[in-house]
Scaffold this motif. Structure first.
Motif, PDB file in Angstrom:
ATOM      1  N   ASP A 115       0.852  -1.180   0.000  1.00  8.68           N
ATOM      2  CA  ASP A 115       0.000   0.000   0.000  1.00  8.68           C
ATOM      3  C   ASP A 115       0.902   1.248   0.000  1.00  8.68           C
ATOM      4  OD1 ASP A 115       0.155   1.212   2.920  1.00  8.68           O
ATOM      5  OD2 ASP A 115      -0.002  -0.970   3.144  1.00  8.68           O
ATOM      6  N   GLU A 116       0.354   2.386  -0.375  1.00  9.20           N
ATOM      7  CA  GLU A 116       1.143   3.604  -0.579  1.00  9.20           C
ATOM      8  C   GLU A 116       1.954   4.023   0.648  1.00  9.20           C
ATOM      9  OE1 GLU A 116       0.606   8.245  -1.956  1.00  9.20           O
ATOM     10  OE2 GLU A 116      -0.998   6.812  -2.396  1.00  9.20           O
ATOM     11  N   THR A 117       1.345   3.986   1.828  1.00  7.67           N
ATOM     12  CA  THR A 117       2.039   4.409   3.049  1.00  7.67           C
ATOM     13  C   THR A 117       3.213   3.484   3.353  1.00  7.67           C
ATOM     14  OG1 THR A 117      -0.023   5.312   3.920  1.00  7.67           O
ATOM     15  CG2 THR A 117       1.749   4.907   5.506  1.00  7.67           C
ATOM     16  N   THR A 118       2.968   2.186   3.296  1.00  8.98           N
ATOM     17  CA  THR A 118       4.032   1.212   3.566  1.00  8.98           C
ATOM     18  C   THR A 118       5.131   1.327   2.512  1.00  8.98           C
ATOM     19  OG1 THR A 118       2.399  -0.278   4.547  1.00  8.98           O
ATOM     20  CG2 THR A 118       4.535  -1.236   3.938  1.00  8.98           C
ATOM     21  N   ARG A 119       4.724   1.488   1.253  1.00 14.14           N
ATOM     22  CA  ARG A 119       5.704   1.612   0.160  1.00 14.14           C
ATOM     23  C   ARG A 119       6.605   2.827   0.387  1.00 14.14           C
ATOM     24  NH1 ARG A 119       2.514   1.250  -4.162  1.00 14.14           N
ATOM     25  NH2 ARG A 119       2.111   3.473  -4.160  1.00 14.14           N
ATOM     26  N   GLU A 120       6.041   3.967   0.749  1.00 19.03           N
ATOM     27  CA  GLU A 120       6.845   5.172   0.983  1.00 19.03           C
ATOM     28  C   GLU A 120       7.800   4.980   2.156  1.00 19.03           C
ATOM     29  OE1 GLU A 120       7.185   7.986  -0.874  1.00 19.03           O
ATOM     30  OE2 GLU A 120       5.941   6.888  -2.305  1.00 19.03           O
ATOM     31  N   THR A 121       7.329   4.337   3.220  1.00 15.87           N
ATOM     32  CA  THR A 121       8.187   4.067   4.380  1.00 15.87           C
ATOM     33  C   THR A 121       9.343   3.162   3.981  1.00 15.87           C
ATOM     34  OG1 THR A 121       6.327   4.318   5.905  1.00 15.87           O
ATOM     35  CG2 THR A 121       8.247   3.084   6.710  1.00 15.87           C
TER      36      THR A 121
END
Length: 174
Positions: A110-116
């Motif tokens: 997901d976007e949040t996990t990917r950015e982290t």
């Protein structure tokens, strides 16, 4: 392909022989000796000499071709295959024929996990100091953010590559 871990993310690499020999011993320039001496002050000082570029790609991307291009670049430029004697007077050029470029898959997150995870991986590529005595003094990874979106993070120690030189390397990859 063999799987291994990079900052807690599974990555893949091609198997390759580990054998390495040396082809030349070269006296350091005065500028290289200064950087070598400063780098002896600790890992944080040495890491401050890291030169890094992130290349972004949108559209079709051939991971194998990029891995091969990076390997050819390292084999073409002796400076990227150098390691240094413990007295800081000479560099030895390795004849290593394989440059490992892991592929880190983030497209399924997901976007949040990917950015982290992306920030962690870039940090892991850019921040650590290089082992000047054992090399290699370059590293790269390919990060797949989506099927049509990739980053290539290339980091080289300043003792073998300055800002202008890394620009040349990036142009070659293009």
């Amino acid at each position: 392909m063999k799987e291994f871990q990079t900052s807690g993310i599974a990555a893949t690499r091609a198997d390759a022989p580990e054998e390495e020999t040396t082809s030349a011993s070269i006296a350091l320039t005065e500028a290289q000796r200064e950087i070598w001496l400063a780098s002896q002050m600790g890992e944080l000082v040495s890491a401050a000499y890291n030169e890094s570029r992130t290349l972004t790609f949108t559209g079709p991307f051939d991971t194998g071709a990029m891995q091969e291009a990076l390997a050819q670049m390292v084999n073409r430029h002796e400076a990227l295959r150098m390691k240094f004697d413990s007295d800081g007077e000479r560099a030895v050029v390795s004849t290593i024929t394989h440059f490992e470029t892991p592929l880190v898959e983030l497209s399924g997150l997901d976007e949040t996990t990917r950015e982290t995870r992306l920030n962690q991986i870039v940090e892991h590529q850019v921040r650590p100091s290089f082992a000047l005595l054992t090399g290699p003094l370059a590293r790269a990874c390919i990060i797949r953010l989506a099927p049509d979106r990739h980053w290539v993070v290339l980091t080289v120690h300043h003792i073998v590559c300055d800002g202008w030189s890394i620009g040349v390397l990036v142009q070659e990859l293009g």
